[in-house]
Design a protein around this motif. Structure first.
Motif, PDB file in Angstrom:
ATOM      1  N   ARG A  29       0.800  -1.236   0.000  1.00 41.30           N
ATOM      2  CA  ARG A  29       0.000   0.000   0.000  1.00 41.30           C
ATOM      3  C   ARG A  29       0.829   1.280   0.000  1.00 41.30           C
ATOM      4  N   ASP A  30       2.050   1.226   0.506  1.00 45.95           N
ATOM      5  CA  ASP A  30       2.886   2.425   0.599  1.00 45.95           C
ATOM      6  C   ASP A  30       3.723   2.583  -0.673  1.00 45.95           C
ATOM      7  N   PRO A  31       3.532   3.670  -1.410  1.00 41.57           N
ATOM      8  CA  PRO A  31       4.302   3.877  -2.644  1.00 41.57           C
ATOM      9  C   PRO A  31       5.814   3.871  -2.414  1.00 41.57           C
ATOM     10  N   ASP A  32       6.255   4.354  -1.255  1.00 40.60           N
ATOM     11  CA  ASP A  32       7.691   4.332  -0.959  1.00 40.60           C
ATOM     12  C   ASP A  32       8.207   2.905  -0.864  1.00 40.60           C
ATOM     13  N   ASP A  33       7.422   2.015  -0.275  1.00 41.53           N
ATOM     14  CA  ASP A  33       7.816   0.605  -0.187  1.00 41.53           C
ATOM     15  C   ASP A  33       7.915  -0.012  -1.578  1.00 41.53           C
ATOM     16  N   ASN A  34       6.977   0.335  -2.447  1.00 41.80           N
ATOM     17  CA  ASN A  34       7.034  -0.177  -3.816  1.00 41.80           C
ATOM     18  C   ASN A  34       8.290   0.308  -4.536  1.00 41.80           C
ATOM     19  N   ARG A  35       8.699   1.541  -4.246  1.00 38.05           N
ATOM     20  CA  ARG A  35       9.938   2.051  -4.852  1.00 38.05           C
ATOM     21  C   ARG A  35      11.164   1.330  -4.315  1.00 38.05           C
TER      22      ARG A  35
END
Length: 78
Positions: A29-35
Motif C-alpha cells: 500500500r505504501d508507494p515508498d515501499d514499492n519504490r
C-alpha cells in the motif's frame, strides 16, 4: 565508537551502487515501499533488511529476500 560507524559507512559506500528503477510496482500500500522493491529488483539485490511489516509480509519478491535486522544478523553468524 565513532571510528566504527565511520568504517561501516565507508564499507557500505564502497559496496553500493546507484540504481534507477525501470519498473513500477504496486505490491504494497505504501508507494515508498514499492519504490524500495523496484530499486532492489533493478539493482539485483539479494536482501532487503527492514522492520517494515508490509515488506516483511512479502518474504521474497523476484528473488529478493526480505528480512528483519535480527534475522539478517543471525544469518551472518557470530
Amino acid at each position: 565508537m565513532f571510528g566504527d560507524v565511520d568504517e561501516v559507512v565507508e564499507l557500505i559506500t564502497l559496496a553500493s551502487h546507484v540504481v534507477r528503477p525501470n519498473l513500477t510496482l504496486d505490491l504494497v500500500r505504501d508507494p515508498d515501499d514499492n519504490r524500495v522493491l523496484a530499486a532492489a529488483i533493478t539493482g539485483s539485490a539479494d536482501v532487503i533488511v527492514t522492520g517494515d511489516a508490509d515488506l516483511l509480509d512479502l518474504q521474497v519478491v523476484e528473488g529478493v529476500r526480505i528480512l528483519t535486522p535480527a534475522d539478517f544478523t543471525a544469518e551472518l553468524g557470530p
